[in-house]
Design a protein around this motif. Structure first.
Motif, PDB file in Angstrom:
ATOM      1  N   SER A  81       3.655   2.271   4.255  1.00 23.00           N
ATOM      2  CA  SER A  81       4.462   2.539   5.616  1.00 23.00           C
ATOM      3  C   SER A  81       5.961   2.085   5.315  1.00 23.00           C
ATOM      4  N   ASP A  82       6.411   1.515   4.288  1.00 25.30           N
ATOM      5  CA  ASP A  82       7.683   1.039   3.835  1.00 25.30           C
ATOM      6  C   ASP A  82       8.391   2.306   3.440  1.00 25.30           C
ATOM      7  N   VAL A  83       7.695   3.075   2.751  1.00 29.61           N
ATOM      8  CA  VAL A  83       8.217   4.222   1.776  1.00 29.61           C
ATOM      9  C   VAL A  83       8.088   5.470   2.263  1.00 29.61           C
ATOM     10  N   GLU A  84       7.528   5.444   3.653  1.00 32.11           N
ATOM     11  CA  GLU A  84       7.039   6.748   4.068  1.00 32.11           C
ATOM     12  C   GLU A  84       7.952   7.770   4.298  1.00 32.11           C
ATOM     13  N   ASP A  85       9.192   7.693   4.411  1.00 25.44           N
ATOM     14  CA  ASP A  85      10.289   8.511   4.386  1.00 25.44           C
ATOM     15  C   ASP A  85      10.630   9.397   2.950  1.00 25.44           C
ATOM     16  N   LEU A  86      10.079   8.549   2.146  1.00 27.69           N
ATOM     17  CA  LEU A  86      10.178   9.288   0.498  1.00 27.69           C
ATOM     18  C   LEU A  86       8.730   9.618   0.047  1.00 27.69           C
ATOM     19  N   GLY A  87       7.789   9.399   0.493  1.00 24.50           N
ATOM     20  CA  GLY A  87       6.425   9.685  -0.081  1.00 24.50           C
ATOM     21  C   GLY A  87       5.300   9.733   0.747  1.00 24.50           C
ATOM     22  N   PHE A  88       4.188  10.082   0.635  1.00 22.37           N
ATOM     23  CA  PHE A  88       2.889  10.166   1.541  1.00 22.37           C
ATOM     24  C   PHE A  88       1.702   9.827   0.746  1.00 22.37           C
ATOM     25  N   ILE A  89       0.792   9.648   1.327  1.00 19.28           N
ATOM     26  CA  ILE A  89      -0.548   9.178   0.787  1.00 19.28           C
ATOM     27  C   ILE A  89      -1.169  10.193   0.217  1.00 19.28           C
ATOM     28  N   GLU A  90      -1.252  10.275  -1.156  1.00 19.32           N
ATOM     29  CA  GLU A  90      -1.889  11.529  -1.512  1.00 19.32           C
ATOM     30  C   GLU A  90      -3.396  11.129  -1.963  1.00 19.32           C
ATOM     31  N   SER A  91      -3.785  10.019  -2.359  1.00 22.35           N
ATOM     32  CA  SER A  91      -5.097   9.521  -2.388  1.00 22.35           C
ATOM     33  C   SER A  91      -5.489   8.373  -1.848  1.00 22.35           C
ATOM     34  N   ASN A  92      -6.107   8.180  -0.720  1.00 22.19           N
ATOM     35  CA  ASN A  92      -6.339   7.150  -0.024  1.00 22.19           C
ATOM     36  C   ASN A  92      -6.682   5.700  -0.836  1.00 22.19           C
ATOM     37  N   PRO A  93      -6.611   4.634  -0.339  1.00 26.42           N
ATOM     38  CA  PRO A  93      -7.112   3.274  -1.302  1.00 26.42           C
ATOM     39  C   PRO A  93      -8.716   3.469  -1.426  1.00 26.42           C
ATOM     40  N   LYS A  94      -8.942   3.189  -2.523  1.00 22.20           N
ATOM     41  CA  LYS A  94     -10.230   3.208  -3.087  1.00 22.20           C
ATOM     42  C   LYS A  94     -10.613   2.022  -3.969  1.00 22.20           C
ATOM     43  N   GLN A  95     -11.798   1.462  -4.025  1.00 19.75           N
ATOM     44  CA  GLN A  95     -12.083   0.288  -4.843  1.00 19.75           C
ATOM     45  C   GLN A  95     -12.603   0.800  -6.301  1.00 19.75           C
ATOM     46  N   ASP A  96     -11.990   0.213  -7.288  1.00 15.88           N
ATOM     47  CA  ASP A  96     -12.389   0.586  -8.773  1.00 15.88           C
ATOM     48  C   ASP A  96     -12.619  -0.626  -9.595  1.00 15.88           C
ATOM     49  N   GLY A  97     -13.914  -1.187  -9.300  1.00 12.54           N
ATOM     50  CA  GLY A  97     -14.264  -2.172 -10.183  1.00 12.54           C
ATOM     51  C   GLY A  97     -13.514  -3.372  -9.616  1.00 12.54           C
ATOM     52  N   ARG A  98     -12.720  -4.283 -10.325  1.00 14.00           N
ATOM     53  CA  ARG A  98     -11.875  -5.082  -9.703  1.00 14.00           C
ATOM     54  C   ARG A  98     -10.669  -4.949  -9.214  1.00 14.00           C
ATOM     55  N   ASN A  99     -10.317  -3.623  -9.233  1.00 14.04           N
ATOM     56  CA  ASN A  99      -9.008  -3.003  -8.703  1.00 14.04           C
ATOM     57  C   ASN A  99      -9.389  -2.237  -7.474  1.00 14.04           C
ATOM     58  N   MET A 100      -8.052  -2.028  -6.553  1.00 11.11           N
ATOM     59  CA  MET A 100      -8.044  -1.046  -5.561  1.00 11.11           C
ATOM     60  C   MET A 100      -6.724  -0.053  -5.535  1.00 11.11           C
ATOM     61  N   ILE A 101      -7.044   1.036  -5.647  1.00 18.98           N
ATOM     62  CA  ILE A 101      -6.096   1.879  -6.208  1.00 18.98           C
ATOM     63  C   ILE A 101      -5.817   3.038  -4.959  1.00 18.98           C
ATOM     64  N   MET A 102      -4.491   3.348  -5.059  1.00 16.13           N
ATOM     65  CA  MET A 102      -3.815   4.388  -4.119  1.00 16.13           C
ATOM     66  C   MET A 102      -2.660   5.279  -4.785  1.00 16.13           C
ATOM     67  N   VAL A 103      -2.569   6.285  -4.354  1.00 17.22           N
ATOM     68  CA  VAL A 103      -1.788   7.350  -4.894  1.00 17.22           C
ATOM     69  C   VAL A 103      -0.473   7.784  -4.083  1.00 17.22           C
ATOM     70  N   LEU A 104       0.595   7.464  -4.355  1.00 22.61           N
ATOM     71  CA  LEU A 104       1.701   8.083  -3.463  1.00 22.61           C
ATOM     72  C   LEU A 104       2.391   9.278  -4.037  1.00 22.61           C
ATOM     73  N   GLY A 105       2.458  10.198  -3.214  1.00 27.57           N
ATOM     74  CA  GLY A 105       3.094  11.616  -3.757  1.00 27.57           C
ATOM     75  C   GLY A 105       4.597  11.663  -3.101  1.00 27.57           C
ATOM     76  N   PRO A 106       5.673  12.381  -3.670  1.00 28.70           N
ATOM     77  CA  PRO A 106       6.840  12.538  -3.220  1.00 28.70           C
ATOM     78  C   PRO A 106       6.985  13.461  -2.254  1.00 28.70           C
ATOM     79  N   HIS A 107       7.854  13.409  -1.233  1.00 33.07           N
ATOM     80  CA  HIS A 107       8.056  14.642  -0.377  1.00 33.07           C
ATOM     81  C   HIS A 107       8.857  15.718  -1.091  1.00 33.07           C
ATOM     82  N   LYS A 108       9.771  15.290  -1.986  1.00 32.47           N
ATOM     83  CA  LYS A 108      10.377  16.127  -2.735  1.00 32.47           C
ATOM     84  C   LYS A 108      10.087  16.629  -4.116  1.00 32.47           C
TER      85      LYS A 108
END
Length: 246
Positions: A150-177
């Motif tokens: 939400s803090d960087v929504e003017d620069l990027g978007f959620i390309e890959s939604n948060p998902k659990q990967d073992g002990r970690n949780m991963i999300m990928v943000l893609g740039p608008h430009k």
């Protein structure tokens, strides 16, 4: 039995005496079609124009050859390839790691890095690392990822939604430009800063120095003193009949 024992295969076209065919379809220096001529005639024309005979289509029947300056052609081709590599955009995935209970100051620092990556046109992989009892509270990591997105929504978007990967949780943000747009804007900003610095340097050079200012002030004072002396009335000469003081 024939066996190939290695060695590099040249990808450069055959030129001049390396061309081994009885006749060629000749193209002139300006691109004009000369027609099918014997190889000897084509080589004679190349020597007459002080150019090279270059085979540009070896698979054609007969092969197509062109009269050109091969050294200049190679140089221009290398410059074009270099410029193409320079402007080529490579999408890079940056990674930023956070803890579920991150300090506010550390969060602002990490967010600043994410903003910089997105402005450069790069993707950002956000990893929330859970340790110990934090693994039983995945919602903490999810809320943190949503907050960052939400803090960087003017620069990027959620390309890959948060998902659990073992002990970690991963999300990928893609740039608008796109990467190419970000690179072009960066070059324009760099050119603007360079022009601004050159303008400031030029202004400083044109400004008068302190010594010159002092000289101007002294000259002005001298001129003013001379004008005052010219305007002051002259003193009357002493009379010869005046009695001398005792």
């Amino acid at each position: 039995m024939w066996c190939y024992r290695g060695g590099s295969i040249s990808t450069e076209p055959r030129i001049n005496d390396r061309i081994r065919v009885p006749e060629v379809r000749l193209v002139g220096p300006s691109g004009e079609q000369v027609g099918i001529v014997p190889l000897a005639k084509a080589l004679e024309l190349a020597q007459e124009y002080d150019l090279d005979l270059v085979e540009v289509a070896a698979s054609a029947r007969p092969p197509v050859c062109k009269l050109m300056d091969y050294g200049k052609f190679k140089y221009e081709s290398a410059m074009k390839a270099r410029e193409a590599r320079k402007n080529q955009a490579h999408t890079v995935i940056k990674e930023m790691k956070l803890r579920p209970k991150i300090d506010p100051h550390d969060y602002d620092t990490k967010k600043g890095h994410v903003v910089r990556f997105l402005k450069q046109g790069d993707k950002v992989k956000i990893t929330i690392m859970f340790r110990g009892r934090e693994q039983s509270r995945p919602e903490l990591g999810y809320r943190l990822l949503q907050r960052l997105a939400s803090d960087v929504e003017d620069l990027g978007f959620i390309e890959s939604n948060p998902k659990q990967d073992g002990r970690n949780m991963i999300m990928v943000l893609g740039p608008h430009k796109k990467k190419t747009e970000a690179m072009a804007e960066a070059r324009e900003a760099q050119a603007a800063r360079k022009a601004e610095r050159q303008g400031v340097a030029l202004t400083d050079d044109e400004a008068p120095s302190e010594d010159a200012a002092v000289e101007v002030e002294e000259t002005t004072a001298e001129v003013a003193s001379a004008e005052v002396a010219e305007d002051a009335p002259e003193e009357a000469p002493a009379s010869p009949e005046a009695p001398a003081e005792a």
